[in-house]
Design an enzyme around this catalytic site. Structure first.
Site, PDB file in Angstrom:
ATOM      1  N   ASP A 188       0.763  -1.279  -0.124  1.00 40.21           N
ATOM      2  CA  ASP A 188       0.008   0.011  -0.078  1.00 40.21           C
ATOM      3  C   ASP A 188       0.800   1.474   0.058  1.00 40.21           C
ATOM      4  O   ASP A 188       2.091   1.264  -0.719  1.00 40.21           O
ATOM      5  CB  ASP A 188      -0.958  -0.012   1.217  1.00 40.21           C
ATOM      6  CG  ASP A 188      -2.309   0.774   0.946  1.00 40.21           C
ATOM      7  OD1 ASP A 188      -2.146   1.939   1.209  1.00 40.21           O
ATOM      8  OD2 ASP A 188      -3.170   0.239   0.367  1.00 40.21           O
ATOM      9  N   HIS A 215      -4.223   5.286   4.524  1.00 41.06           N
ATOM     10  CA  HIS A 215      -4.965   4.162   4.181  1.00 41.06           C
ATOM     11  C   HIS A 215      -4.164   2.792   4.328  1.00 41.06           C
ATOM     12  O   HIS A 215      -5.012   1.985   4.705  1.00 41.06           O
ATOM     13  CB  HIS A 215      -4.647   4.454   2.268  1.00 41.06           C
ATOM     14  CG  HIS A 215      -5.602   3.476   1.515  1.00 41.06           C
ATOM     15  ND1 HIS A 215      -5.104   2.287   0.925  1.00 41.06           N
ATOM     16  CD2 HIS A 215      -6.807   3.561   1.061  1.00 41.06           C
ATOM     17  CE1 HIS A 215      -5.824   1.741   0.132  1.00 41.06           C
ATOM     18  NE2 HIS A 215      -7.247   2.294   0.306  1.00 41.06           N
ATOM     19  N   SER A 235     -11.064  -1.363  -1.143  1.00 40.23           N
ATOM     20  CA  SER A 235     -10.018  -1.303  -0.574  1.00 40.23           C
ATOM     21  C   SER A 235      -9.899  -1.784   0.973  1.00 40.23           C
ATOM     22  O   SER A 235      -8.873  -2.494   1.541  1.00 40.23           O
ATOM     23  CB  SER A 235      -9.486   0.054  -0.410  1.00 40.23           C
ATOM     24  OG  SER A 235      -8.759   0.409  -1.547  1.00 40.23           O
TER      25      SER A 235
END
Length: 476
Positions: free
Chosen positions: A167, A205, A412
Site C-alpha cells: 500500500d 490508507h 480497499s
C-alpha cells in the site's frame, strides 16, 4: 455543477507524478489512466519486434511520425519489461493518446501475432480509482471502537500468520493506537501533511487496512510496505518491480492488495506478469480488491482469480454496503469477483492518537447516487463540499479533524477484512497453507448477498456490526 470524480482523481494522480504525462483511456469512457507516448513490451526479442513493428507502421502512415519511436528503458529488471517511446508525450491533452493507440494497432497486424500479447499501455495502478476509494474518510469517535471489533484471540509469535499489506505506508504515530497495531510494522508514509498542516489525501490508507486485518485476525504479524506513492498510485512498469521488492525478505502467507486498474482486456497486466508467475510457484495467497468503478470490467490484479492458472492463487474481493445484504454502489462486480465483504463505512485507525490532525475535503458529494442506487450511499452521505471541482477550486471546502479513528469505504477495506478471515481460519483450524484455507473458507461459507441481481458469497466477520445512517448498529 455535479462533481466529476474521475477527472478530479486524474488531476490528483497527475500532481503526484509531475514528470510523467498521463492520459485517460481508452476513449471518452475514461476507464483507466496511462502514460502518454509510451507502450510496454517484454525485454529482449519481443521488445525489438515491437519497436520495429511500430516504426514500420508509423513510417507507412502519412499522418504518423516514426521519429519518436525508441527504447525508453533499456535496462533489464525483474519484471522483464521495457518501456518503448512511440510518440511525443508533450503533445495533446489528457484525452486518449493517438500515438499509443496506433502503436497497439500495429501489433494487431498478422506479423505481430505470436499467440500472446506483445504490447500494452503503461497503465497507472492506483488505490484512487473512480471513487477515492469509495469515499473520503469521516472522523469517528474513540468511544465507538472499531468495526469490525477486535476478535477475542491472542497473539502467538510461533503460529502468527504473516500478512503483507502492499500500500502507501503507515502513519508515523500508528503505534499510539495501542494493542490493535502492536504487531504491525513497516514503512512510514514520510510526508503526511501539506504546508498548512492538513492531512494529505489517502494518508492513513495503509494504517486503516492494517487495523482491519488486526481486528479480524489478532494472531497475525502484519507488514505494511509503501509500494505506492502518496496518492496511492504507480505506473504499471514500476509496479511489478515494487511487488518483487515487497517480498524480498521472504514470501508471506497472505498479501493484501488494495490497488489495481482495468485495462480493457481479459488476460492480465503485462507489467506484473513476471511477478504473478513467480507468485504461482510460492505458497502465498494474494487477496486483491475488485475496485470501485461500479463496473463488471475486469480489474487487475484481482481479476487473475478468474484465470485458470490463478484460481487457487488469488482471491478477489468486492464490497457490501452498510447493511451487508447488498453490494455497495461503487463496488466492481462480475464472475471474476470471488466473494464480497463489508466495505462501506468500516471503522479503523487512520492517524494514531498523538494529536488531532486537520483535513480538508477534496471531493464534493453528489445530490444523488452517481450509479443510480436509492439507498443513502457514500456518493451522497455524509454530505460535504471539497476543494476540487469541475470549475477549479471550491471557496468553502469542509474541514474536519481526525483523532485516531475514521469511517471509510471501498473495496480497499473489504479486502483486508477477507485477509483477516483467511488468517483467522488458518489459526482456528491449524492450517498452514493459505491457499487451502481459502478453499476451506469459501466451501464452508453459507452466507450470501445480492449484488446486481446475482446471489454471491458474503464473508461477514462475527464481530462486524451493520451500519445505518453512518454509524454501526448498536448490539448487532
Amino acid at each position: 455543477m455535479a462533481p466529476q470524480r474521475f477527472h478530479e482523481q486524474f488531476d490528483q494522480i497527475q500532481r503526484s507524478m509531475p514528470d510523467v504525462p498521463l492520459a485517460l483511456g481508452p476513449d471518452d469512457s475514461a476507464e483507466f489512466i496511462y502514460e502518454k507516448g509510451v507502450v510496454l513490451a517484454r525485454d529482449g526479442e519481443e521488445a525489438r519486434l515491437v519497436e520495429d513493428s511500430v516504426r514500420s507502421h508509423f513510417t507507412a502512415a502519412p499522418d504518423l511520425s516514426a521519429d519518436h519511436v525508441r527504447r525508453a528503458s533499456p535496462e533489464t529488471n525483474r519484471s522483464g519489461i521495457t518501456r518503448i517511446q512511440v510518440g511525443d508525450p508533450g503533445q495533446g491533452d489528457r484525452r486518449a493518446d493517438l500515438a499509443v493507440a496506433h502503436a497497439l494497432r500495429a501489433l494487431r497486424e498478422p506479423e505481430g501475432r505470436r499467440g500472446h500479447r506483445l504490447v500494452s499501455r503503461n497503465h497507472v495502478v492506483s488505490i484512487a480509482v473512480n471513487s477515492c476509494p469509495g469515499d473520503e474518510p469521516v472522523p469517528a469517535p474513540r468511544t465507538g471502537g472499531i468495526n469490525p471489533a477486535r476478535a477475542e484471540a491472542g497473539h502467538d509469535p510461533d503460529t502468527a500468520v504473516g500478512v503483507l499489506v502492499v500500500d502507501n505506508g503507515l502513519t508515523h504515530d500508528h503505534t499510539a493506537a495501542g494493542p490493535l497495531l502492536a504487531h504491525v510494522r513497516g514503512d512510514l508514509h514520510g510526508t503526511e501533511t501539506d504546508g498548512d498542516g492538513n492531512l494529505l489525501q489517502y494518508i492513513g490508507h495503509g494504517t486503516f487496512i492494517a487495523g482491519l486485518v488486526a481486528a479480524v485476525a489478532p494472531n497475525t504479524d502484519i507488514t505494511v510496505r509503501s509500494s505506492l506513492n502518496d496518492a496511492g498510485a504507480i505506473l504499471e512498469s514500476e509496479f511489478g518491480e515494487r511487488l518483487f521488492d515487497a517480498v524480498e525478505d521472504g514470501w508471506p502467507d497472505i498479501i493484501s492488495l488494495s490497488a489495481g486498474t482495468s485495462n480493457g482486456r481479459t488476460d492480465g497486466l503485462l507489467g506484473v506478469q513476471a511477478f504473478m508467475e513467480e507468485l504461482r510457484q510460492q505458497r502465498t495467497l494474494l487477496i486483491a480488491a475488485a475496485g470501485n468503478n461500479a463496473s463488471a470490467t475486469p480489474f487487475w490484479p484481482a481479476a487473475y482469480a478468474a484465470l485458470p492458472d490463478y484460481r487457487d492463487v488469488v482471491l478477489s474481493v468486492g464490497a457490501l454496503r452498510g447493511d451487508g445484504e447488498f453490494g455497495a454502489c461503487f463496488s466492481n462486480h462480475g464472475p471474476w469477483v470471488n466473494a464480497y465483504a463489508p466495505g462501506e463505512r468500516l471503522t479503523s485507525v487512520l492517524t494514531g492518537f498523538e494529536a488531532p490532525v486537520p483535513y480538508v475535503y477534496q471531493h464534493t458529494t453528489y445530490d444523488a447516487c452517481r450509479y443510480g442506487f436509492t439507498y443513502p450511499c457514500t456518493c451522497q452521505s455524509p454530505q460535504h463540499s471539497g476543494v476540487l471541482s469541475e470549475d477549479g477550486e471550491s471557496d468553502t471546502p469542509d474541514r474536519v479533524s481526525f483523532e485516531g479513528f475514521a469511517h471509510w469505504s471501498g473495496t480497499s477495506f473489504a479486502t483486508p477484512v477477507v485477509a483477516g478471515l483467511v488468517a483467522a481460519h488458518m489459526t482456528a483450524h491449524k492450517e498452514t497453507d493459505p491457499r487451502v484455507a481459502r478453499q476451506q473458507l469459501l466451501a464452508a461459507n453459507t452466507e450470501f448477498a445480492e449484488v446486481r441481481g446475482a446471489h454471491v458469497p458474503a464473508l461477514r466477520p462475527a464481530s462486524w456490526r451493520p451500519v445505518t445512517g453512518g454509524q454501526p448498529t448498536a448490539g448487532a
